[in-house]
Enzyme design. Structure first.
Site, PDB file in Angstrom:
ATOM      1  N   GLN A 273     -38.287 -46.158  43.929  1.00 15.12           N
ATOM      2  CA  GLN A 273     -38.533 -46.295  42.486  1.00 15.12           C
ATOM      3  C   GLN A 273     -37.214 -46.503  41.739  1.00 15.12           C
ATOM      4  OE1 GLN A 273     -41.714 -46.237  40.932  1.00 15.12           O
ATOM      5  NE2 GLN A 273     -40.524 -46.898  39.174  1.00 15.12           N
TER       6      GLN A 273
ATOM      7  N   LYS B 257     -49.095 -44.508  41.614  1.00 14.12           N
ATOM      8  CA  LYS B 257     -49.011 -45.259  42.874  1.00 14.12           C
ATOM      9  C   LYS B 257     -49.620 -44.439  44.004  1.00 14.12           C
ATOM     10  CE  LYS B 257     -45.101 -48.044  41.521  1.00 14.12           C
ATOM     11  NZ  LYS B 257     -43.664 -48.093  41.317  1.00 14.12           N
TER      12      LYS B 257
ATOM     13  N   ASP C 285     -41.939 -54.358  47.596  1.00 16.85           N
ATOM     14  CA  ASP C 285     -41.555 -54.705  46.222  1.00 16.85           C
ATOM     15  C   ASP C 285     -41.006 -56.132  46.139  1.00 16.85           C
ATOM     16  OD1 ASP C 285     -42.036 -53.064  44.086  1.00 16.85           O
ATOM     17  OD2 ASP C 285     -40.259 -51.818  44.355  1.00 16.85           O
TER      18      ASP C 285
END
Ligand code: NDP
Length: 288
Positions: free
Chosen positions: A98, A54, A121
């Site tokens: 995460q 990422k 997200d």
């Protein structure tokens, strides 16, 4: 029939190029560089690989990347305090924590602390609500990537029968909402669904997000259907190295489907590309 192979890797490259152009345009028009903050708690090896990718891809698109690694024993208070400072930081447009988190931290509690305008997200209940009420949400990246791949082979989704196998918050449910918003007729299947093969055979569009290696066989698929395989499963091989397979038996299914995504190289590469697209979108919204 031999199915068209939908190339997620090539499509992801295209999305990243578009994002890089968008970043330049935003810098020129507003002097703003999109910034993505990634928070990793603990040392889960798979999470470390995802986070490295990422960070690399964020920087390659010309965005700022802010990488926070916290000890596995980090307290809720410390994590919340970091999230608050990222919420307040004007250089940060997207925040990603995460998952999974260590057991002592409640992921729902943590996600709800993220400013929904920075929730790239798409997991915050505010964005989930927007998605199900046809608003303007940030959409979770894996289903968003699947929708883009689907539209690359079938722009006209309205009226099609879609079956999504799996009802998780990160893949199955948002995928179903996206398909419904495109006016497909959507069925969500799961572990309690009766006669899953016959349910799947009704599908013009079949999405498998289960986590069961090569579960979906050719005789589950309507001839000519579009099959999107989200599953990522490692199976053992004779040489001991193992290999990744999806939830669909690719070779078998390819004899019946009209188009199909491979694993690896299907929805997987699209996930980070869509995260970058969401971060660019968050930065654009911050100046509009
Ligand atoms: P979850 O384990 O959260 O959900 C799996 C779903 O599949 C559940 O809804 C479960 O039903 C259903 N299910 C399990 N067994 C069966 C069965 N035998 N028949 C029908 N339904 C079944 O998984 P995720 O949604 O997080 O992930 C699914 C797959 O996608 C995994 O392989 C994962 O690795 C992969 N993945 C890939 C990503 C990417 O490409 N970047 C991102 C995220 C996930 P029930 O709810 O009834 O238990």
């Amino acid at each position: 029939m031999t199915a068209t192979r939908i190339d997620g890797k090539a499509f992801a490259e295209q999305v990243r190029e578009e994002v890089a152009e968008g970043v330049k345009a935003l810098q020129e028009a507003h002097g703003v560089t999109p910034g993505l903050a990634v928070v990793l708690v603990g040392e889960d090896p798979a999470s470390q690989v995802y986070v490295r990718n990422k960070v690399k891809q964020t920087e390659a698109c010309g965005m700022n990347s802010f990488h926070h690694v916290l000890d596995a024993s980090t307290s809720r208070e410390s994590l919340m305090s970091l999230i608050k400072s990222l919420n307040d930081d004007p250089e940060v447009h997207g925040i990603l924590v995460q998952l999974p988190l260590p057991d002592h931290l409640d992921s729902k509690d943590v996600i709800e602390a993220i400013d929904p305008a920075k929730d790239v997200d798409g997991f915050h209940t505010s964005n989930v609500g927007e998605l199900w009420t046809s608003g303007e949400p940030f959409v979770p990246c894996t289903p968003l990537g699947c929708l883009k791949l689907l539209k690359s082979v079938e722009p006209n989704i309205a009226g099609k029968n879609a079956v999504v196998i799996g009802r998780s918050n990160i893949v199955g449910r948002p995928m179903a909402a996206l398909l419904l918003n495109e006016s497909a007729t959507v069925t969500i299947a799961h572990s309690k669904t009766k006669d899953l093969p016959s349910v799947c055979r009704q599908a013009d569009i079949l999405v498998a997000a289960v986590g069961r290696p090569q579960m979906v066989k050719a005789d589950w698929i309507k001839p000519g259907a579009i099959v999107l395989d989200v599953g990522i499963n490692r199976i053992e091989t004779d040489d001991g190295k193992g290999r990744l397979v999806g939830d669909v038996d690719f070779d078998d299914a390819s004899t019946v489907a009209g188009a199909i995504t491979p694993v690896p190289g299907g929805p997987g590469p699209m996930t980070i590309a869509c995260l970058l697209a969401n971060t660019l979108e968050a930065a654009k919204r911050s100046v509009s």
